[in-house]
Design a protein around this motif. Structure first.
Motif, PDB file in Angstrom:
ATOM      1  N   ALA A 235     -13.832 -14.729  11.082  1.00  0.00           N
ATOM      2  CA  ALA A 235     -14.709 -15.792  10.593  1.00  0.00           C
ATOM      3  C   ALA A 235     -15.451 -15.368   9.332  1.00  0.00           C
ATOM      4  O   ALA A 235     -15.817 -16.211   8.515  1.00  0.00           O
ATOM      5  CB  ALA A 235     -15.696 -16.187  11.684  1.00  0.00           C
ATOM      6  N   GLU A 236     -15.703 -14.056   9.194  1.00  0.00           N
ATOM      7  CA  GLU A 236     -16.402 -13.590   7.989  1.00  0.00           C
ATOM      8  C   GLU A 236     -15.735 -12.335   7.453  1.00  0.00           C
ATOM      9  O   GLU A 236     -16.277 -11.243   7.514  1.00  0.00           O
ATOM     10  CB  GLU A 236     -17.872 -13.313   8.322  1.00  0.00           C
ATOM     11  CG  GLU A 236     -18.704 -14.575   8.211  1.00  0.00           C
ATOM     12  CD  GLU A 236     -20.159 -14.347   8.549  1.00  0.00           C
ATOM     13  OE1 GLU A 236     -20.725 -13.366   8.038  1.00  0.00           O
ATOM     14  OE2 GLU A 236     -20.695 -15.143   9.327  1.00  0.00           O
ATOM     15  N   PRO A 237     -14.539 -12.514   6.905  1.00  0.00           N
ATOM     16  CA  PRO A 237     -13.756 -11.345   6.484  1.00  0.00           C
ATOM     17  C   PRO A 237     -14.264 -10.751   5.171  1.00  0.00           C
ATOM     18  O   PRO A 237     -14.816 -11.467   4.332  1.00  0.00           O
ATOM     19  CB  PRO A 237     -12.361 -11.928   6.293  1.00  0.00           C
ATOM     20  CG  PRO A 237     -12.602 -13.352   5.945  1.00  0.00           C
ATOM     21  CD  PRO A 237     -13.843 -13.778   6.644  1.00  0.00           C
ATOM     22  N   GLU A 238     -14.084  -9.456   5.058  1.00  0.00           N
ATOM     23  CA  GLU A 238     -14.373  -8.817   3.769  1.00  0.00           C
ATOM     24  C   GLU A 238     -13.097  -8.724   2.942  1.00  0.00           C
ATOM     25  O   GLU A 238     -13.143  -8.639   1.727  1.00  0.00           O
ATOM     26  CB  GLU A 238     -14.945  -7.416   4.017  1.00  0.00           C
ATOM     27  CG  GLU A 238     -16.403  -7.479   4.464  1.00  0.00           C
ATOM     28  CD  GLU A 238     -16.802  -6.309   5.353  1.00  0.00           C
ATOM     29  OE1 GLU A 238     -16.108  -5.266   5.307  1.00  0.00           O
ATOM     30  OE2 GLU A 238     -17.785  -6.470   6.100  1.00  0.00           O
ATOM     31  N   MET A 239     -11.965  -8.707   3.647  1.00  0.00           N
ATOM     32  CA  MET A 239     -10.658  -8.635   2.981  1.00  0.00           C
ATOM     33  C   MET A 239      -9.805  -9.793   3.496  1.00  0.00           C
ATOM     34  O   MET A 239      -9.966 -10.218   4.639  1.00  0.00           O
ATOM     35  CB  MET A 239      -9.948  -7.330   3.349  1.00  0.00           C
ATOM     36  CG  MET A 239     -10.790  -6.096   3.220  1.00  0.00           C
ATOM     37  SD  MET A 239     -10.642  -5.392   1.594  1.00  0.00           S
ATOM     38  CE  MET A 239      -9.061  -4.594   1.752  1.00  0.00           C
ATOM     39  N   PHE A 240      -8.870 -10.236   2.676  1.00  0.00           N
ATOM     40  CA  PHE A 240      -8.049 -11.394   3.023  1.00  0.00           C
ATOM     41  C   PHE A 240      -7.320 -11.214   4.359  1.00  0.00           C
ATOM     42  O   PHE A 240      -7.305 -12.121   5.191  1.00  0.00           O
ATOM     43  CB  PHE A 240      -7.052 -11.658   1.898  1.00  0.00           C
ATOM     44  CG  PHE A 240      -6.090 -12.777   2.192  1.00  0.00           C
ATOM     45  CD1 PHE A 240      -6.527 -14.094   2.271  1.00  0.00           C
ATOM     46  CD2 PHE A 240      -4.738 -12.513   2.395  1.00  0.00           C
ATOM     47  CE1 PHE A 240      -5.642 -15.124   2.539  1.00  0.00           C
ATOM     48  CE2 PHE A 240      -3.849 -13.539   2.662  1.00  0.00           C
ATOM     49  CZ  PHE A 240      -4.301 -14.845   2.736  1.00  0.00           C
ATOM     50  N   TYR A 241      -6.744 -10.025   4.593  1.00  0.00           N
ATOM     51  CA  TYR A 241      -5.935  -9.852   5.805  1.00  0.00           C
ATOM     52  C   TYR A 241      -6.771  -9.998   7.078  1.00  0.00           C
ATOM     53  O   TYR A 241      -6.253 -10.301   8.154  1.00  0.00           O
ATOM     54  CB  TYR A 241      -5.212  -8.485   5.793  1.00  0.00           C
ATOM     55  CG  TYR A 241      -6.072  -7.324   6.214  1.00  0.00           C
ATOM     56  CD1 TYR A 241      -6.840  -6.635   5.289  1.00  0.00           C
ATOM     57  CD2 TYR A 241      -6.127  -6.912   7.552  1.00  0.00           C
ATOM     58  CE1 TYR A 241      -7.647  -5.585   5.677  1.00  0.00           C
ATOM     59  CE2 TYR A 241      -6.927  -5.865   7.949  1.00  0.00           C
ATOM     60  CZ  TYR A 241      -7.693  -5.204   7.016  1.00  0.00           C
ATOM     61  OH  TYR A 241      -8.496  -4.165   7.414  1.00  0.00           O
ATOM     62  N   GLN A 242      -8.089  -9.814   6.944  1.00  0.00           N
ATOM     63  CA  GLN A 242      -8.941  -9.892   8.131  1.00  0.00           C
ATOM     64  C   GLN A 242      -9.085 -11.320   8.661  1.00  0.00           C
ATOM     65  O   GLN A 242      -9.434 -11.514   9.821  1.00  0.00           O
ATOM     66  CB  GLN A 242     -10.323  -9.304   7.820  1.00  0.00           C
ATOM     67  CG  GLN A 242     -10.259  -7.786   7.598  1.00  0.00           C
ATOM     68  CD  GLN A 242     -11.555  -7.212   7.035  1.00  0.00           C
ATOM     69  OE1 GLN A 242     -12.301  -7.910   6.354  1.00  0.00           O
ATOM     70  NE2 GLN A 242     -11.806  -5.947   7.315  1.00  0.00           N
TER      71      GLN A 242
END
Ligand SMILES: *Cc1c(COP(=O)(O)O)cnc(C)c1O
Length: 418
Positions: A235-242
């Motif tokens: 829901a709150e990724p730091e990186m796209f894959y997350q």
């Protein structure tokens, strides 16, 4: 001689018909997953997805079907040994409960049968009886796709509040999102589970879990959550894959973008109105057929019916025969009668369902109804005359009377709640 050289119609309650816009958005070469368009489209995509659920909360996306989204939601807020309450109005309520059992939860199922919605007094009394507040979550189903019962989610929230119970209200909207009016925030829903292949008109493969801050706080209180199902980084990724806990569902993302553009281009209220009108037309035909034969709507009370799927009883072997006839002679695929009788029981052949969800319009639904009419005739199933006229009348009337734009909120609530 079968008339099957045109476009087939999958008139089942999911997967639903895929719009050309979705298909052509997906018809492309593999995109760059490190930078560029795909990465940049995510913030708007999640925001537009939340608008469909009517929430300012959060959404986590999973590469899964609805069953996966069921498990994802539970994995974040229910630990082994904790209790959940499942008010079931058909097969899917039981299904979600079974997933909870598999995760080690203690599952209490309240079975309201296959023809009626959740009884709010009984539901509220179950919560009141739980004086020590052991029930961590209520697993509700907005529309049960097997019975086509639609439950009053706002009334469930009020019952939980009236009982002074802190349980999370978790709602399965897999069959209702973008079909039936649903207001996650306004109705006080904490967690919503959905999937791509029904009202969202995208092929099966994406599961969605929407959650509010209250549910996020419950998640933070969990001792541990499976890394893969954990909604926090998704829901709150730091990186796209997350966003996806790994490789992105690249083509589904493009398909979903096209679908959300269609939904918001039409307007969510208009989408709901369209489903309402097409459902009314379907019921009108079914009522007339039933006046002269064995066909009957599974849910008698119109206020408690789904706008996306209609479950019917017709008696064995007519359900199966009718489905086979429509498949063979008209290229219309109707839904099987799910959960109404055990497979192997001859009674199983006495049910079927009509899907009218997602990318559907008047001619598709009228064509489906006319094909059913022809099937009833061909099979010699007694039925009332004039069903197609009745369906046409609903459309003719609605065309002149449906107001465009924002309907009055209270009026809509009064109309759409059981
Ligand atoms: C379709 C559906 C499910 C299951 O979804 P799958 O994608 O088949 O796993 C669960 N709940 C409801 C209400 C559904 O309509």
């Amino acid at each position: 001689m079968s008339q099957t050289r045109g476009r087939p119609y999958l008139a089942i309650p999911g997967p639903s018909v895929m719009p050309e816009a979705v298909l052509s958005a997906m018809h492309r070469s593999a995109p760059n997953i490190y930078e560029g368009e795909l990465v940049e489209m995510m913030p708007d995509l999640t925001a537009d997805l939340c608008r469909v659920a009517r929430t300012d909360g959060h959404v986590a996306i999973y590469i899964s079907n609805g069953h996966g989204a069921w498990e994802a939601a539970l994995a974040n807020v229910v630990a082994p040994g904790e209790r959940v309450l499942v008010p079931a109005t058909g097969r899917f309520g039981h299904g979600w409960g079974e997933i909870a059992s598999g995760l080690g939860a203690e599952v209490e199922v309240m079975d309201f049968g296959k023809r009626a919605p959740v009884d709010m007094d009984w539901f509220e009394s179950a919560l009141r009886a739980d004086k020590s507040h052991e029930i961590k979550a209520v697993l509700a189903t907005h529309v049960d796709t097997s019975t086509s019962i639609r439950n009053d989610i706002l009334a469930m929230r009020r019952a939980i509040d009236a009982a002074g119970h802190p349980a999370l209200l978790m709602v399965d909207c897999i069959a209702s999102l973008a079909c039936d009016r649903f207001e996650m925030d306004a109705w006080g829903v904490d967690v919503v589970v959905a999937a791509s292949q029904k009202g969202l008109m995208v092929p099966p493969g994406l599961g969605f879990v929407f959650f509010n801050d209250k549910a996020a706080a419950v998640r933070r209180g969990m001792e541990r959550v499976s890394r893969y199902w954990d909604w926090t980084l998704r829901a709150e990724p730091e990186m796209f894959y997350q966003y996806f806990g790994g490789t992105a569902p690249t083509h589904h993302i493009y398909g979903l973008r096209a679908s959300l553009d269609m939904i918001h281009g039409e307007g969510l209220e208009a989408v709901w109105n369209r489903h309402d009108t097409l459902a009314q037309a379907t019921w009108a035909a079914c009522e007339i057929w039933g006046q002269g034969g064995p066909l009957a709507l599974n849910v008698a009370n119109e206020a408690c019916r789904s706008r996306a799927v209609t479950s019917l009883r017709i008696g064995a072997p007519y359900g199966t025969e009718l489905r086979s006839w429509l498949q063979r002679e008209a290229e219309v695929t109707l839904g099987i009668g799910l959960g109404m009788a055990e497979p192997g029981d001859p009674a199983w052949h006495g049910f079927f369902r009509m899907g009218h969800m997602g990318h559907v319009n008047a001619h598709m639904v009228l064509g489906m109804l006319a094909s059913v009419n022809a099937g009833l005739m061909a099979l010699g199933v007694p039925h009332g005359a004039g069903a197609l006229d009745a369906a046409a009348k609903v459309l003719a009337k609605k065309e002149n009377s449906t107001p465009v734009g924002q309907p009055d909120d209270e009026a809509v609530k009064a109309k759409t709640c059981c």
